[in-house]
Scaffold this motif. Structure first.
Motif, PDB file in Angstrom:
ATOM      1  N   LEU A  43       0.823  -1.210   0.000  1.00  0.00           N
ATOM      2  CA  LEU A  43       0.000   0.000   0.000  1.00  0.00           C
ATOM      3  C   LEU A  43       0.854   1.256   0.000  1.00  0.00           C
ATOM      4  CD1 LEU A  43      -2.782  -1.136   2.467  1.00  0.00           C
ATOM      5  CD2 LEU A  43      -2.931  -0.953  -0.017  1.00  0.00           C
ATOM      6  N   LEU A  44       1.973   1.244   0.731  1.00  0.00           N
ATOM      7  CA  LEU A  44       2.875   2.387   0.733  1.00  0.00           C
ATOM      8  C   LEU A  44       3.474   2.601  -0.655  1.00  0.00           C
ATOM      9  CD1 LEU A  44       4.265   4.668   2.245  1.00  0.00           C
ATOM     10  CD2 LEU A  44       6.045   3.040   2.905  1.00  0.00           C
ATOM     11  N   GLY A  45       3.879   1.536  -1.309  1.00  0.00           N
ATOM     12  CA  GLY A  45       4.412   1.629  -2.668  1.00  0.00           C
ATOM     13  C   GLY A  45       3.386   2.187  -3.631  1.00  0.00           C
ATOM     14  N   GLU A  46       2.147   1.725  -3.515  1.00  0.00           N
ATOM     15  CA  GLU A  46       1.069   2.219  -4.383  1.00  0.00           C
ATOM     16  C   GLU A  46       0.783   3.684  -4.100  1.00  0.00           C
ATOM     17  OE1 GLU A  46      -1.732   1.732  -7.467  1.00  0.00           O
ATOM     18  OE2 GLU A  46       0.010   0.590  -6.836  1.00  0.00           O
ATOM     19  N   TYR A  47       0.776   4.065  -2.839  1.00  0.00           N
ATOM     20  CA  TYR A  47       0.566   5.474  -2.479  1.00  0.00           C
ATOM     21  C   TYR A  47       1.645   6.356  -3.103  1.00  0.00           C
ATOM     22  CZ  TYR A  47       0.824   9.784   0.101  1.00  0.00           C
ATOM     23  OH  TYR A  47       0.911  11.113   0.418  1.00  0.00           O
ATOM     24  N   ASN A  48       2.905   5.931  -2.992  1.00  0.00           N
ATOM     25  CA  ASN A  48       4.003   6.720  -3.553  1.00  0.00           C
ATOM     26  C   ASN A  48       3.885   6.844  -5.062  1.00  0.00           C
ATOM     27  OD1 ASN A  48       5.255   7.297  -1.094  1.00  0.00           O
ATOM     28  ND2 ASN A  48       6.406   5.385  -1.131  1.00  0.00           N
ATOM     29  N   ARG A  49       3.490   5.767  -5.738  1.00  0.00           N
ATOM     30  CA  ARG A  49       3.317   5.800  -7.190  1.00  0.00           C
ATOM     31  C   ARG A  49       2.224   6.787  -7.578  1.00  0.00           C
ATOM     32  NH1 ARG A  49       0.204   3.920 -11.075  1.00  0.00           N
ATOM     33  NH2 ARG A  49      -1.196   2.853  -9.666  1.00  0.00           N
ATOM     34  N   ILE A  50       1.096   6.735  -6.879  1.00  0.00           N
ATOM     35  CA  ILE A  50      -0.029   7.627  -7.179  1.00  0.00           C
ATOM     36  C   ILE A  50       0.319   9.063  -6.835  1.00  0.00           C
ATOM     37  CG2 ILE A  50      -2.401   8.188  -6.514  1.00  0.00           C
ATOM     38  CD1 ILE A  50      -2.843   5.139  -6.238  1.00  0.00           C
ATOM     39  N   ASP A  51       1.025   9.268  -5.731  1.00  0.00           N
ATOM     40  CA  ASP A  51       1.426  10.620  -5.336  1.00  0.00           C
ATOM     41  C   ASP A  51       2.338  11.237  -6.396  1.00  0.00           C
ATOM     42  OD1 ASP A  51       1.426  12.764  -3.380  1.00  0.00           O
ATOM     43  OD2 ASP A  51       3.499  12.199  -2.947  1.00  0.00           O
ATOM     44  N   ASP A  52       3.308  10.461  -6.912  1.00  0.00           N
ATOM     45  CA  ASP A  52       4.188  10.948  -7.975  1.00  0.00           C
ATOM     46  C   ASP A  52       3.392  11.271  -9.238  1.00  0.00           C
ATOM     47  OD1 ASP A  52       6.381  10.640  -6.316  1.00  0.00           O
ATOM     48  OD2 ASP A  52       7.008   8.731  -7.212  1.00  0.00           O
ATOM     49  N   LEU A  53       2.476  10.389  -9.608  1.00  0.00           N
ATOM     50  CA  LEU A  53       1.661  10.601 -10.795  1.00  0.00           C
ATOM     51  C   LEU A  53       0.813  11.864 -10.656  1.00  0.00           C
ATOM     52  CD1 LEU A  53       0.517   9.727 -13.534  1.00  0.00           C
ATOM     53  CD2 LEU A  53      -1.120   8.293 -12.276  1.00  0.00           C
ATOM     54  N   PHE A  54       0.226  12.071  -9.494  1.00  0.00           N
ATOM     55  CA  PHE A  54      -0.606  13.249  -9.252  1.00  0.00           C
ATOM     56  C   PHE A  54       0.220  14.525  -9.417  1.00  0.00           C
ATOM     57  CE2 PHE A  54      -2.894  16.220  -6.363  1.00  0.00           C
ATOM     58  CZ  PHE A  54      -4.065  16.289  -7.087  1.00  0.00           C
ATOM     59  N   GLY A  55       1.446  14.529  -8.878  1.00  0.00           N
ATOM     60  CA  GLY A  55       2.326  15.686  -9.028  1.00  0.00           C
ATOM     61  C   GLY A  55       2.649  15.953 -10.486  1.00  0.00           C
ATOM     62  N   GLU A  56       2.899  14.891 -11.255  1.00  0.00           N
ATOM     63  CA  GLU A  56       3.185  15.044 -12.677  1.00  0.00           C
ATOM     64  C   GLU A  56       1.968  15.562 -13.440  1.00  0.00           C
ATOM     65  OE1 GLU A  56       4.677  11.229 -13.845  1.00  0.00           O
ATOM     66  OE2 GLU A  56       6.475  11.436 -12.619  1.00  0.00           O
ATOM     67  N   MET A  57       0.783  15.139 -13.047  1.00  0.00           N
ATOM     68  CA  MET A  57      -0.443  15.632 -13.693  1.00  0.00           C
ATOM     69  C   MET A  57      -0.627  17.124 -13.446  1.00  0.00           C
ATOM     70  SD  MET A  57      -2.955  12.388 -12.878  1.00  0.00           S
ATOM     71  CE  MET A  57      -4.436  13.293 -13.195  1.00  0.00           C
ATOM     72  N   ILE A  58      -0.361  17.564 -12.226  1.00  0.00           N
ATOM     73  CA  ILE A  58      -0.474  18.989 -11.898  1.00  0.00           C
ATOM     74  C   ILE A  58       0.524  19.791 -12.730  1.00  0.00           C
ATOM     75  CG2 ILE A  58      -0.074  20.717 -10.096  1.00  0.00           C
ATOM     76  CD1 ILE A  58      -1.205  18.637  -8.106  1.00  0.00           C
ATOM     77  N   ALA A  59       1.762  19.315 -12.832  1.00  0.00           N
ATOM     78  CA  ALA A  59       2.781  20.002 -13.625  1.00  0.00           C
ATOM     79  C   ALA A  59       2.368  20.067 -15.093  1.00  0.00           C
ATOM     80  CB  ALA A  59       4.125  19.298 -13.478  1.00  0.00           C
ATOM     81  N   PHE A  60       1.790  19.000 -15.615  1.00  0.00           N
ATOM     82  CA  PHE A  60       1.334  18.971 -17.000  1.00  0.00           C
ATOM     83  C   PHE A  60       0.236  19.993 -17.242  1.00  0.00           C
ATOM     84  CE2 PHE A  60      -1.740  17.359 -20.129  1.00  0.00           C
ATOM     85  CZ  PHE A  60      -0.939  17.351 -21.259  1.00  0.00           C
ATOM     86  N   VAL A  61      -0.741  20.034 -16.359  1.00  0.00           N
ATOM     87  CA  VAL A  61      -1.846  20.987 -16.508  1.00  0.00           C
ATOM     88  C   VAL A  61      -1.329  22.419 -16.444  1.00  0.00           C
ATOM     89  CG1 VAL A  61      -3.968  21.863 -15.432  1.00  0.00           C
ATOM     90  CG2 VAL A  61      -3.630  19.413 -15.717  1.00  0.00           C
ATOM     91  N   LYS A  62      -0.431  22.694 -15.517  1.00  0.00           N
ATOM     92  CA  LYS A  62       0.148  24.032 -15.429  1.00  0.00           C
ATOM     93  C   LYS A  62       0.895  24.399 -16.699  1.00  0.00           C
ATOM     94  CE  LYS A  62       0.678  24.536 -10.433  1.00  0.00           C
ATOM     95  NZ  LYS A  62       1.659  24.697  -9.331  1.00  0.00           N
ATOM     96  N   ALA A  63       1.678  23.449 -17.217  1.00  0.00           N
ATOM     97  CA  ALA A  63       2.475  23.723 -18.422  1.00  0.00           C
ATOM     98  C   ALA A  63       1.586  23.941 -19.645  1.00  0.00           C
ATOM     99  CB  ALA A  63       3.440  22.575 -18.672  1.00  0.00           C
ATOM    100  N   THR A  64       0.540  23.163 -19.775  1.00  0.00           N
ATOM    101  CA  THR A  64      -0.309  23.290 -20.958  1.00  0.00           C
ATOM    102  C   THR A  64      -1.288  24.443 -20.872  1.00  0.00           C
ATOM    103  OG1 THR A  64      -1.885  21.660 -20.067  1.00  0.00           O
ATOM    104  CG2 THR A  64      -0.135  20.843 -21.529  1.00  0.00           C
ATOM    105  N   SER A  65      -1.517  24.957 -19.672  1.00  0.00           N
ATOM    106  CA  SER A  65      -2.438  26.089 -19.535  1.00  0.00           C
ATOM    107  C   SER A  65      -1.691  27.420 -19.501  1.00  0.00           C
ATOM    108  CB  SER A  65      -3.288  25.937 -18.286  1.00  0.00           C
ATOM    109  OG  SER A  65      -2.465  26.037 -17.124  1.00  0.00           O
ATOM    110  N   GLY A  66      -0.361  27.364 -19.597  1.00  0.00           N
ATOM    111  CA  GLY A  66       0.427  28.580 -19.569  1.00  0.00           C
ATOM    112  C   GLY A  66       0.668  29.124 -18.178  1.00  0.00           C
ATOM    113  N   ASN A  67       0.398  28.340 -17.136  1.00  0.00           N
ATOM    114  CA  ASN A  67       0.578  28.788 -15.748  1.00  0.00           C
ATOM    115  C   ASN A  67       1.832  28.224 -15.089  1.00  0.00           C
ATOM    116  OD1 ASN A  67      -1.833  30.240 -15.778  1.00  0.00           O
ATOM    117  ND2 ASN A  67      -3.019  28.435 -15.176  1.00  0.00           N
ATOM    118  N   GLY A  68       2.728  27.698 -15.879  1.00  0.00           N
ATOM    119  CA  GLY A  68       3.940  27.122 -15.293  1.00  0.00           C
ATOM    120  C   GLY A  68       4.839  26.594 -16.363  1.00  0.00           C
ATOM    121  N   LYS A  69       5.934  25.949 -15.945  1.00  0.00           N
ATOM    122  CA  LYS A  69       6.884  25.388 -16.909  1.00  0.00           C
ATOM    123  C   LYS A  69       6.618  23.940 -17.162  1.00  0.00           C
ATOM    124  CE  LYS A  69      10.590  28.564 -15.876  1.00  0.00           C
ATOM    125  NZ  LYS A  69      11.968  28.700 -15.531  1.00  0.00           N
TER     126      LYS A  69
END
Length: 69
Positions: A43-69
């Protein structure tokens, strides 16, 4: 402890249980005829995987919306 998950029409689709096995805890998930068992390490491994993915999704949305790099 058992938790029954119901669909919108009230049908139970899966049940989850938590059991202490010797000195460790396990999460048991029952869906139809399949049963999955997860240890705390799983469960800890799965949590870490999902947490990393969520962070990458936020970065992607920011980059594609012009609100970040």
């Amino acid at each position: 402890m058992r938790i029954h998950v119901r669909t919108e029409n009230g049908r139970i689709v899966e049940a989850v249980g938590v059991e202490q096995i010797e000195s460790r805890w396990e999460l048991h998930k029952q869906a139809a005829k399949d049963r999955s068992v997860f240890t705390a390490e799983d469960l800890l491994g799965e949590y870490n995987r999902i947490d990393d993915l969520f962070g990458e999704m936020i970065a992607f949305v920011k980059a594609t919306s012009g609100n970040g790099k």
